[in-house]
Design a protein around this motif. Sequence first.
Motif, PDB file in Angstrom:
ATOM      1  N   ALA A 125       0.829  -1.219   0.000  1.00 56.93           N
ATOM      2  CA  ALA A 125       0.000   0.000   0.000  1.00 56.93           C
ATOM      3  C   ALA A 125       0.858   1.261   0.000  1.00 56.93           C
ATOM      4  O   ALA A 125       0.357   2.360  -0.229  1.00 56.93           O
ATOM      5  CB  ALA A 125      -0.935   0.012   1.208  1.00 56.93           C
ATOM      6  N   GLY A 126       2.153   1.117   0.231  1.00 58.54           N
ATOM      7  CA  GLY A 126       3.062   2.252   0.213  1.00 58.54           C
ATOM      8  C   GLY A 126       3.601   2.590  -1.163  1.00 58.54           C
ATOM      9  O   GLY A 126       4.239   3.621  -1.346  1.00 58.54           O
ATOM     10  N   LYS A 127       3.347   1.726  -2.155  1.00 56.26           N
ATOM     11  CA  LYS A 127       3.781   2.017  -3.533  1.00 56.26           C
ATOM     12  C   LYS A 127       2.887   3.119  -4.084  1.00 56.26           C
ATOM     13  O   LYS A 127       1.680   3.085  -3.923  1.00 56.26           O
ATOM     14  CB  LYS A 127       3.706   0.766  -4.390  1.00 56.26           C
ATOM     15  N   HIS A 128       3.483   4.079  -4.772  1.00 54.43           N
ATOM     16  CA  HIS A 128       2.760   5.302  -5.106  1.00 54.43           C
ATOM     17  C   HIS A 128       3.267   5.918  -6.403  1.00 54.43           C
ATOM     18  O   HIS A 128       4.350   5.580  -6.888  1.00 54.43           O
ATOM     19  CB  HIS A 128       2.975   6.319  -3.971  1.00 54.43           C
ATOM     20  N   ALA A 129       2.495   6.862  -6.927  1.00 54.17           N
ATOM     21  CA  ALA A 129       2.966   7.737  -7.989  1.00 54.17           C
ATOM     22  C   ALA A 129       3.794   8.829  -7.318  1.00 54.17           C
ATOM     23  O   ALA A 129       3.652   9.074  -6.117  1.00 54.17           O
ATOM     24  CB  ALA A 129       1.775   8.342  -8.734  1.00 54.17           C
ATOM     25  N   ARG A 130       4.654   9.522  -8.115  1.00 50.72           N
ATOM     26  CA  ARG A 130       5.544  10.488  -7.472  1.00 50.72           C
ATOM     27  C   ARG A 130       6.063  11.510  -8.464  1.00 50.72           C
ATOM     28  O   ARG A 130       6.247  11.228  -9.633  1.00 50.72           O
ATOM     29  CB  ARG A 130       6.731   9.718  -6.877  1.00 50.72           C
ATOM     30  N   SER A 131       6.310  12.697  -7.943  1.00 54.76           N
ATOM     31  CA  SER A 131       7.081  13.723  -8.641  1.00 54.76           C
ATOM     32  C   SER A 131       8.313  13.987  -7.806  1.00 54.76           C
ATOM     33  O   SER A 131       8.256  13.948  -6.573  1.00 54.76           O
ATOM     34  CB  SER A 131       6.290  15.028  -8.757  1.00 54.76           C
ATOM     35  N   ALA A 132       9.436  14.265  -8.458  1.00 57.84           N
ATOM     36  CA  ALA A 132      10.659  14.639  -7.746  1.00 57.84           C
ATOM     37  C   ALA A 132      11.294  15.776  -8.535  1.00 57.84           C
ATOM     38  O   ALA A 132      11.670  15.589  -9.687  1.00 57.84           O
ATOM     39  CB  ALA A 132      11.613  13.454  -7.635  1.00 57.84           C
ATOM     40  N   VAL A 133      11.368  16.942  -7.912  1.00 58.37           N
ATOM     41  CA  VAL A 133      11.875  18.123  -8.606  1.00 58.37           C
ATOM     42  C   VAL A 133      12.922  18.840  -7.773  1.00 58.37           C
ATOM     43  O   VAL A 133      12.909  18.772  -6.545  1.00 58.37           O
ATOM     44  CB  VAL A 133      10.732  19.107  -8.959  1.00 58.37           C
ATOM     45  N   GLY A 134      13.797  19.536  -8.461  1.00 59.59           N
ATOM     46  CA  GLY A 134      14.787  20.359  -7.801  1.00 59.59           C
ATOM     47  C   GLY A 134      14.291  21.784  -7.688  1.00 59.59           C
ATOM     48  O   GLY A 134      13.612  22.285  -8.587  1.00 59.59           O
ATOM     49  N   VAL A 135      14.613  22.415  -6.581  1.00 55.30           N
ATOM     50  CA  VAL A 135      14.221  23.803  -6.349  1.00 55.30           C
ATOM     51  C   VAL A 135      15.426  24.586  -5.840  1.00 55.30           C
ATOM     52  O   VAL A 135      16.364  24.024  -5.283  1.00 55.30           O
ATOM     53  CB  VAL A 135      13.043  23.901  -5.353  1.00 55.30           C
ATOM     54  N   ALA A 136      15.362  25.902  -6.033  1.00 59.07           N
ATOM     55  CA  ALA A 136      16.471  26.774  -5.642  1.00 59.07           C
ATOM     56  C   ALA A 136      16.562  26.976  -4.138  1.00 59.07           C
ATOM     57  O   ALA A 136      17.632  27.248  -3.608  1.00 59.07           O
ATOM     58  CB  ALA A 136      16.327  28.122  -6.336  1.00 59.07           C
ATOM     59  N   ALA A 137      15.436  26.852  -3.441  1.00 55.21           N
ATOM     60  CA  ALA A 137      15.416  27.017  -1.987  1.00 55.21           C
ATOM     61  C   ALA A 137      14.163  26.374  -1.430  1.00 55.21           C
ATOM     62  O   ALA A 137      13.164  26.231  -2.132  1.00 55.21           O
ATOM     63  CB  ALA A 137      15.442  28.504  -1.617  1.00 55.21           C
TER      64      ALA A 137
END
Length: 155
Positions: A125-137
């Motif tokens: 149940a912990g498997k999920h869709a995801r976004s991973a992005v870099g940010v400046a701060a």
Amino acid sequence: MTHHIEKALNDKGITLPTPAAPVASYVPAVEINGLLHISGQVSMADGKLITGRLGDDMALEEGQQAAKACALMIAAQIKQATGSLDRVDRIVKLGVFVNSIADYTDHPKVANGCSDMMEVIFGAAGKHARSAVGVAALPLGVAVEVDAIVAIKPA
């Protein structure tokens, strides 16, 4: 209500942190139509912020630990909002924000620290869709912030 997941975590030596209070004008969680929306949880361990910038003063493994800390805080917020981690039907989606230099490209690997911990906590149940992005701060100079959408079972 039984607390099978919390017992399993205790058996694995995993302790959830105290849910963090909001640092601005928002609430930690909102439940609507069977979905629990968890506000962004910043990287924190033992009550101390995990700060840094990936690709600058923080290594990949440190970023993964920061993301893991976010996962534990998300679980703590879920427990506070629902009364039991056993109410989780599925972790639907994670949004992972990584404080990084402009040309850093290992955001997905950093985010795995959170994703892998969700599977440790909730199993399949912990498997999920995801976004991973870099940010400046990120707020308070933290290394990682993660928000979540969680499908929950009726009380």
